[in-house]
Design an enzyme around this catalytic site. Structure first.
Site, PDB file in Angstrom:
ATOM      1  N   HIS A 138      -4.318  -2.178  -5.989  1.00  0.00           N
ATOM      2  CA  HIS A 138      -3.724  -0.871  -6.224  1.00  0.00           C
ATOM      3  C   HIS A 138      -4.858   0.088  -6.523  1.00  0.00           C
ATOM      4  O   HIS A 138      -5.768  -0.256  -7.266  1.00  0.00           O
ATOM      5  CB  HIS A 138      -2.817  -0.884  -7.450  1.00  0.00           C
ATOM      6  CG  HIS A 138      -1.720  -1.884  -7.371  1.00  0.00           C
ATOM      7  ND1 HIS A 138      -0.655  -1.746  -6.525  1.00  0.00           N
ATOM      8  CD2 HIS A 138      -1.525  -3.029  -8.043  1.00  0.00           C
ATOM      9  CE1 HIS A 138       0.143  -2.780  -6.692  1.00  0.00           C
ATOM     10  NE2 HIS A 138      -0.361  -3.574  -7.599  1.00  0.00           N
TER      11      HIS A 138
ATOM     12  N   ASP B 234       0.819  -1.227   0.000  1.00  0.00           N
ATOM     13  CA  ASP B 234       0.000   0.000   0.000  1.00  0.00           C
ATOM     14  C   ASP B 234       0.849   1.271   0.000  1.00  0.00           C
ATOM     15  O   ASP B 234       0.436   2.300   0.542  1.00  0.00           O
ATOM     16  CB  ASP B 234      -0.963   0.042   1.200  1.00  0.00           C
ATOM     17  CG  ASP B 234      -1.763  -1.235   1.323  1.00  0.00           C
ATOM     18  OD1 ASP B 234      -2.249  -1.706   0.292  1.00  0.00           O
ATOM     19  OD2 ASP B 234      -1.890  -1.751   2.445  1.00  0.00           O
TER      20      ASP B 234
HETATM   21  P1  GDP Z   1      -0.272   0.109  -3.783  1.00  0.00           P
HETATM   22  O1  GDP Z   1      -0.821  -1.211  -3.465  1.00  0.00           O
HETATM   23  O2  GDP Z   1       1.170   0.251  -3.404  1.00  0.00           O
HETATM   24  O3  GDP Z   1      -0.509   0.502  -5.196  1.00  0.00           O
HETATM   25  O4  GDP Z   1      -0.994   1.165  -2.859  1.00  0.00           O
HETATM   26  P2  GDP Z   1      -2.578   1.429  -2.696  1.00  0.00           P
HETATM   27  O5  GDP Z   1      -3.146   1.813  -3.980  1.00  0.00           O
HETATM   28  O6  GDP Z   1      -3.246   0.327  -1.986  1.00  0.00           O
HETATM   29  O7  GDP Z   1      -2.547   2.617  -1.638  1.00  0.00           O
HETATM   30  C1  GDP Z   1      -2.156   3.850  -1.952  1.00  0.00           C
HETATM   31  C2  GDP Z   1      -3.303   4.815  -1.717  1.00  0.00           C
HETATM   32  O8  GDP Z   1      -2.767   6.092  -1.636  1.00  0.00           O
HETATM   33  C3  GDP Z   1      -4.293   4.872  -2.864  1.00  0.00           C
HETATM   34  O9  GDP Z   1      -5.558   5.227  -2.346  1.00  0.00           O
HETATM   35  C4  GDP Z   1      -3.753   5.990  -3.741  1.00  0.00           C
HETATM   36  O10 GDP Z   1      -4.729   6.632  -4.543  1.00  0.00           O
HETATM   37  C5  GDP Z   1      -3.226   6.923  -2.709  1.00  0.00           C
HETATM   38  N1  GDP Z   1      -2.059   7.708  -3.079  1.00  0.00           N
HETATM   39  C6  GDP Z   1      -0.970   7.356  -3.810  1.00  0.00           C
HETATM   40  N2  GDP Z   1      -0.073   8.355  -3.824  1.00  0.00           N
HETATM   41  C7  GDP Z   1      -0.615   9.361  -3.079  1.00  0.00           C
HETATM   42  C8  GDP Z   1      -0.170  10.663  -2.681  1.00  0.00           C
HETATM   43  O11 GDP Z   1       0.928  11.090  -2.991  1.00  0.00           O
HETATM   44  N3  GDP Z   1      -1.007  11.386  -1.890  1.00  0.00           N
HETATM   45  C9  GDP Z   1      -2.231  10.940  -1.485  1.00  0.00           C
HETATM   46  N4  GDP Z   1      -2.986  11.719  -0.727  1.00  0.00           N
HETATM   47  N5  GDP Z   1      -2.670   9.707  -1.820  1.00  0.00           N
HETATM   48  C10 GDP Z   1      -1.881   8.947  -2.605  1.00  0.00           C
END
Ligand code: GDP
Length: 431
Positions: free
Chosen positions: A40, A12
């Site tokens: 994701h 995440d």
């Molecule tokens: P992954 O599994 O590594 O792809 O991560 P996830 O998608 O589960 O979790 C990342 C969350 O953070 C998602 O809801 C994204 O939309 C959000 N996100 C990613 N980068 C940023 C950021 O720079 N700022 C904010 N506020 N949210 C972000």
């Protein structure tokens, strides 16, 4: 050149967003491990999507999305996911599924669920997607490759043998209904028809792509600390989450993976049970960060479970970068921290009276207490900022502190969930 996007933490970290972004300059995007057990979240011009099995570059019409042989392939999930994005207006993606990828069988999902029930309070916090039973069968050499769906006679014989053991367990260990071979074969025929349009010799596809100078992006799922060899065993996932495994799970030469973008989150979060040294124990403080975190709160993309929250853990993240072989770091969700007066950073673990900067094995981790340094907050919203110099001084100090702790250059800073909410620092190089 092959680039990998992988996580340094517990998952995440925002790999989906970084992959989606880097996808713009890629030709082929490959999932090389894991299954549809993690998700994701991606926000782009088409809307907001939770992807579980498709690579995050699936939104571009110029890319091919590949499911490599290392993936735990849930066929109905894949087909549903393709349909889901097409229904929301995304152009039909070009998807290639390895003929060597193995299939998550309906009984893998059942065994996952039954085993969690049996273990009750002592469970591993599985997402119950069948991943652990799947990989167990794969390495016990009773898994089913996609290619096997196309020889019904051979498959029937194989599954007849597999079901003998499965049914003994179902009946005597779990006290559940047994599996009928005819029913299972019917499901296999459905799976075959569903997957048929996508089946590809992925090894050959990637070989030819490399010969023709195509740009390949490998997308990891979860993070370093969930790796079965290098993570917090046994609270880990069942396939390797490391860039090095990309060579195997996709099928490319290890020496060609020369750019390893390791995604590090500006604070910590974890799902399920397991050691988590910098966890915020004050529930009100944790809840505040959880609500503000990510994009719409820190809740699992697959399960909706509230994530456990923690301060930035430099010990775990440095280790996480090291085992990935990080060549650069993308630091994400930094914007979320703009409300804090001061930011604790875990810089050491105190174990039996000694402070260490090295990430220990699980037994020691259980005894570790966090040692914090406190950095001043910047108390402003940094979303919308495009250049590093425009960030508040305290925010830059936080980034540079983390960079020094990680010993890897922070080349990208993500200050919002959107595809273009990113600050580049091309000038920083390995110190
Ligand atoms: P992954 O599994 O590594 O792809 O991560 P996830 O998608 O589960 O979790 C990342 C969350 O953070 C998602 O809801 C994204 O939309 C959000 N996100 C990613 N980068 C940023 C950021 O720079 N700022 C904010 N506020 N949210 C972000």
């Amino acid at each position: 050149m092959i680039t990998a996007v992988v996580g340094a933490n517990w998952g995440d970290e925002g790999k989906g967003k970084i992959t989606d972004m880097l996808g713009e300059e890629s030709d082929i995007i490959v999932r090389f491990q894991g299954g549809s057990n993690a998700g994701h979240t991606i926000v782009n011009d088409y809307g907001k999507f939770a992807l579980h099995i498709l690579p995050s570059g699936v939104f571009y019409s110029h890319t091919v999305s590949v499911i490599g042989p290392g993936v735990a392939l849930n066929i109905p999930d894949l087909v549903k996911e393709i349909k889901g994005i097409v229904d929301k207006g995304v152009p039909k993606p070009r998807v290639a599924v390895s003929d060597r990828a193995q299939i998550v069988m309906p009984y893998h999902v059942l065994f996952d669920k039954y085993e969690e029930e049996r273990l009750a309070g002592k469970s591993f916090g599985s997402t119950k997607s069948g991943i652990a039973p799947f990989y167990s069968d794969k390495y016990a050499k009773i898994g089913v490759q996609v290619s096997e769906l196309f020889d019904e006679k051979e498959l029937r014989e194989k599954l007849e043998g597999v079901l003998v053991k499965k049914n003994i367990l179902l009946k005597h260990l779990y006290h559940k209904p047994e599996i009928d071979l005819d029913e299972l074969m019917k499901t296999m025929a459905e799976y075959r028809d569903m997957i048929d349009p996508y089946v590809t010799d992925v090894g050959a596809l990637l070989y030819n792509a490399r010969k023709n100078g195509k740009r390949i992006l490998l997308e990891g799922q979860l993070g370093s600390l969930k790796d079965p060899d290098h993570g917090i065993y046994p609270m880990v996932t069942s396939s390797s989450t490391l860039a090095g495994y990309g060579a195997i799970g996709a099928g490319v030469p290890p020496y060609e993976i020369s750019r390893i973008v390791t995604v590090v989150k500006a604070y910590s979060s974890a799902v399920g049970a397991g050691e988590f040294v910098s966890e915020i124990l004050d529930e009100a403080v944790a809840d505040e960060l959880r609500k503000r975190g990510g994009d719409g709160g820190e809740y699992g993309a697959t399960t909706g479970r509230p994530r456990r929250m923690g301060w930035f853990d430099a010990v775990a993240s440095r280790y996480g970068c090291r085992v990935q072989g990080a060549t650069e770091v993308a630091l994400t969700v930094l914007d979320v921290l703009g409300y804090l007066d001061e930011l604790p950073v875990c810089v050491g673990y105190e174990i039996e009276g000694n402070v260490t900067r090295d990430f220990p094995t699980t037994g020691m981790l259980k005894k570790a207490k966090p040692v914090y340094e406190y950095l001043p907050g910047w108390k402003t919203d940094i979303r919308g900022i495009k250049s590093y110099d425009e960030l508040p001084a305290e925010c830059r100090a936080y980034i540079e502190f983390i960079e020094k702790e990680l010993e890897v250059p922070v080349k990208m800073i993500s200050n919002g969930p959107g595809r273009h909410e990113i600050i580049y620092r091309p000038e920083v190089s390995k110190s």
